[in-house]
Write a protein that holds these residues in place. Structure first.
Motif, PDB file in Angstrom:
ATOM      1  N   ASP A   1      13.887 117.687 -77.435  1.00 57.27           N
ATOM      2  CA  ASP A   1      13.966 118.169 -76.058  1.00 57.27           C
ATOM      3  C   ASP A   1      12.665 117.934 -75.308  1.00 57.27           C
ATOM      4  O   ASP A   1      12.667 117.630 -74.108  1.00 57.27           O
ATOM      5  CB  ASP A   1      14.308 119.662 -76.047  1.00 57.27           C
ATOM      6  N   ASN A   2      11.534 118.083 -76.004  1.00 60.20           N
ATOM      7  CA  ASN A   2      10.243 117.884 -75.350  1.00 60.20           C
ATOM      8  C   ASN A   2       9.953 116.419 -75.078  1.00 60.20           C
ATOM      9  O   ASN A   2       9.093 116.091 -74.248  1.00 60.20           O
ATOM     10  CB  ASN A   2       9.122 118.478 -76.213  1.00 60.20           C
TER      11      ASN A   2
ATOM     12  N   SER B   1      15.832 127.806 -68.349  1.00 60.90           N
ATOM     13  CA  SER B   1      16.677 126.830 -69.022  1.00 60.90           C
ATOM     14  C   SER B   1      17.307 127.422 -70.267  1.00 60.90           C
ATOM     15  O   SER B   1      16.685 128.180 -71.000  1.00 60.90           O
ATOM     16  CB  SER B   1      15.826 125.608 -69.405  1.00 60.90           C
TER      17      SER B   1
ATOM     18  N   VAL C   1      11.441 114.303 -73.442  1.00 65.87           N
ATOM     19  CA  VAL C   1      11.710 113.841 -72.074  1.00 65.87           C
ATOM     20  C   VAL C   1      10.433 113.783 -71.244  1.00 65.87           C
ATOM     21  O   VAL C   1      10.376 113.077 -70.236  1.00 65.87           O
ATOM     22  CB  VAL C   1      12.754 114.741 -71.383  1.00 65.87           C
TER      23      VAL C   1
ATOM     24  N   THR D   1      18.531 125.371 -72.600  1.00 65.43           N
ATOM     25  CA  THR D   1      18.394 124.363 -73.634  1.00 65.43           C
ATOM     26  C   THR D   1      17.491 124.909 -74.733  1.00 65.43           C
ATOM     27  O   THR D   1      16.747 125.863 -74.531  1.00 65.43           O
ATOM     28  CB  THR D   1      17.771 123.082 -73.064  1.00 65.43           C
ATOM     29  N   PRO D   2      17.529 124.327 -75.946  1.00 65.44           N
ATOM     30  CA  PRO D   2      16.637 124.796 -77.007  1.00 65.44           C
ATOM     31  C   PRO D   2      15.181 124.794 -76.591  1.00 65.44           C
ATOM     32  O   PRO D   2      14.438 125.713 -76.908  1.00 65.44           O
ATOM     33  CB  PRO D   2      16.915 123.792 -78.147  1.00 65.44           C
ATOM     34  N   ALA D   3      14.775 123.744 -75.845  1.00 65.54           N
ATOM     35  CA  ALA D   3      13.371 123.714 -75.408  1.00 65.54           C
ATOM     36  C   ALA D   3      13.082 124.844 -74.445  1.00 65.54           C
ATOM     37  O   ALA D   3      12.040 125.486 -74.508  1.00 65.54           O
ATOM     38  CB  ALA D   3      13.057 122.371 -74.760  1.00 65.54           C
TER      39      ALA D   3
ATOM     40  N   TYR E   1      11.148 121.285 -81.635  1.00 68.13           N
ATOM     41  CA  TYR E   1      12.062 120.874 -80.568  1.00 68.13           C
ATOM     42  C   TYR E   1      11.575 119.582 -79.915  1.00 68.13           C
ATOM     43  O   TYR E   1      11.670 119.407 -78.702  1.00 68.13           O
ATOM     44  CB  TYR E   1      12.180 121.983 -79.519  1.00 68.13           C
TER      45      TYR E   1
END
Length: 529
Positions: free
Chosen positions: A101-102, A6, A104, A8-10, A98
């Motif tokens: 993002d986490n 990924s 979710v 994404t930042p995460a 983060y």
């Protein structure tokens, strides 16, 4: 399916965290005590120029005496625990940095559900994260403990406790991931032992390393190299040296290969697949395959191997890893010389396998932790004739890409299946695997073959979002892989081969079935060193 991480930042944070803990492990690891011979006596290693200097210094002028072997090789459980705590602290800092993002994955289960087990589920993260990134996290946890001279069982416990603390404490807002609790420490033991012994081996020069040798020592075995600097450990490896100038106390078999495969998919143009790979085997048995007759018990994960292959074609790219470590067992040999002798090892091994590839024209996706199972291997040499046999049987836990699920989904577009199938296209399953490798050789010619059979049945009732699941799709997969190769060895360091491989997969999802067969012919060049 081609491996993609990924962006994404995460996702980037996960990758950075993995790299960080591996780097920290290199900075805090220390040399192992594999300098113990078959009867348990501590091996006397040659003194280095620095140690000789200490020996001849006037006592009044000398600084503190150089540490003894016993001091350098003592177990350091406290330092290992501090290292685990540091990794968890770094991971926690990333996790909350983060948190957007986490979030979710935040289910916010109550404490009673976590204690009772009601909040223990299989998560629905991607195959590469669950069966590639997490095993490398476990590798770092295990390597920390082993590098601090803890035994295999204690190091495994450290790895498990650290992984469990992450799942149960750091990720307290999420359901506990059963798959992570199993795979992270389990696969970490398998790969961690190989890289631990690799670091010991590349730092076992029998003469003071310098130049290119010193560079290779630091790059390929940073855990031991850095810690020996920190601990002022200037000991050399025990002679006699092997072909690479390193101590023969740890036997090595390293090979790198390039292969070109030609496949003929049904009703499609011929498909060329390129593969570049490495295979390594390390054996920490004093006297292994050198003249002599003896037998001994194996209690320190003395035989370990690891392989990695990158593959590409016009259909896509792929990655495959395999690792196997013999945890305990018994070894015996009777070797007269390089042309006459026999050896055998039997015991219990654990293994790890990851495959994610589109390169052969058909999705091949598996991440598997092989629980402790039966292991046996034997070699025979007699007047130019040689024979080898390697066998493993394991119970398994894995993530299996389902080829048939898309057909089921197309037939029932409005039904909600397992969230892992819906989101990632694979399922969690229990099963078993049997592997067999054999070879017969005479002079420069050799015939090699391999066979693998594996069966997996999906796990129902533990989906992360099982309250939303309308049809808990039952899936199974049966794999059967066979390969034959004719090998020519014009030199000890070179092998040229040609052969054929066939990989079959019978996939089932509820009442839907699909069978795929990949048939390839190939040639390969292998360099041994």
């Amino acid at each position: 399916m081609t491996v993609r991480f990924s962006t994404t930042p995460a996702g980037l944070g996960r990758s950075a965290y993995i790299c960080l803990i591996l780097g920290v492990s290199g900075a805090t690891a220390s040399p192992d005590s594999t300098a113990v011979d078959a009867v348990g006596a501590v091996e006397t290693r040659p003194a280095t120029p620095q140690q000789q200097k200490h020996d001849h210094d006037d006592p009044a002028e000398s600084a503190t005496p150089a540490p003894t072997d016993a001091e350098l090789d003592r177990a350091r459980p406290g330092r290992a625990a501090l290292a685990m705590g540091a990794m968890l602290a770094l991971g926690t800092a990333w996790y909350w940095a983060y948190r957007g993002d986490n979030a979710v994955d935040w289910d916010d289960p109550n404490l009673s559900a976590r204690v009772s087990g009601d909040a223990w589920r299989m998560d629905n993260n991607g195959l590469a994260l669950n069966f590639l990134a997490h095993p490398f996290s476990g590798t770092a946890f295990y390597a920390f403990a082993r590098a601090n001279h803890l035994s295999v069982p204690v190091s495994a416990l450290y790895s498990f406790v650290t992984s469990f603390a992450w799942e149960y404490i750091v990720e307290f807002r999420e359901k506990v991931s059963i798959n992570d609790v199993i795979v992270t420490p389990g696969a970490g033991i398998v790969m961690g032992e190989f890289f631990h012994k690799l670091a010991l081996y590349v730092n076992s020069s029998t003469t003071p390393p310098s130049g290119l040798g010193n560079f290779a020592r630091v790059v390929t075995g940073p855990t031991v190299a850095l810690t020996r600097r920190l601990d002022d450990d200037t000991r050399l490896g025990a002679p006699p040296p092997d072909a690479l100038g390193l101590s023969s106390r740890i036997h090595h078999d390293f090979r790198t290969h390039y292969s070109l495969f030609l496949g003929e998919p049904h009703d499609a143009e011929p498909l060329y697949r390129h593969e570049l790979g490495f295979q390594g085997k390390l054996v920490a048995i004093p006297g292994y395959h050198r003249p002599g007759a003896f037998d001994r018990s194996l209690t320190d994960a003395d035989i370990t191997e690891f392989s990695v292959a990158f593959t590409t074609s016009t259909e896509g790219n792929g990655l495959e890893l395999f690792a196997d470590t013999l945890l305990v067992g018994h070894y015996a040999q009777n070797v007269v010389d390089t042309e006459n002798g026999a050896s055998a090892a039997v015991g219990t091994s654990i293994a790890y396998h990851f495959l994610d590839s589109h390169a052969a024209g058909v999705p091949e996706r598996r991440g598997v932790f092989h629980f402790p199972g039966l292991a046996a291997e034997t070699q025979l040499y007699w007047r130019g004739f040689r024979a080898e046999l390697w066998a493993r049987v394991h119970p398994d836990f894995g993530g299996i890409g389902s080829l048939t699920y898309p057909s089921w989904q197309a037939a029932y577009p409005d039904d909600r299946p397992k969230s892992i199938l819906l989101k990632e296209g694979y399922y969690y399953g229990l099963g078993a695997t049997g592997r067999l490798r054999a070879s017969l050789g005479w002079g420069p010619l050799e015939l090699r073959s391999s066979f693998e059979a594996a069966y997996y049945d999906s796990i129902e009732g533990y989906d992360r979002a099982k309250e939303l699941v309308e049809v808990d799709v039952e899936a199974t997969d049966l794999f059967r892989n066979t390969a034959f190769d004719l090998v020519l060895k014009p030199a000890a360091w070179l092998a040229l081969s040609a052969g054929v491989t066939q990989r079959k997969n019978l996939s089932k999802a509820e009442d839907f079935r699909e069978t795929t067969t990949i048939l390839e012919r190939g040639v390969s060049a292998t360099l041994a060193f």
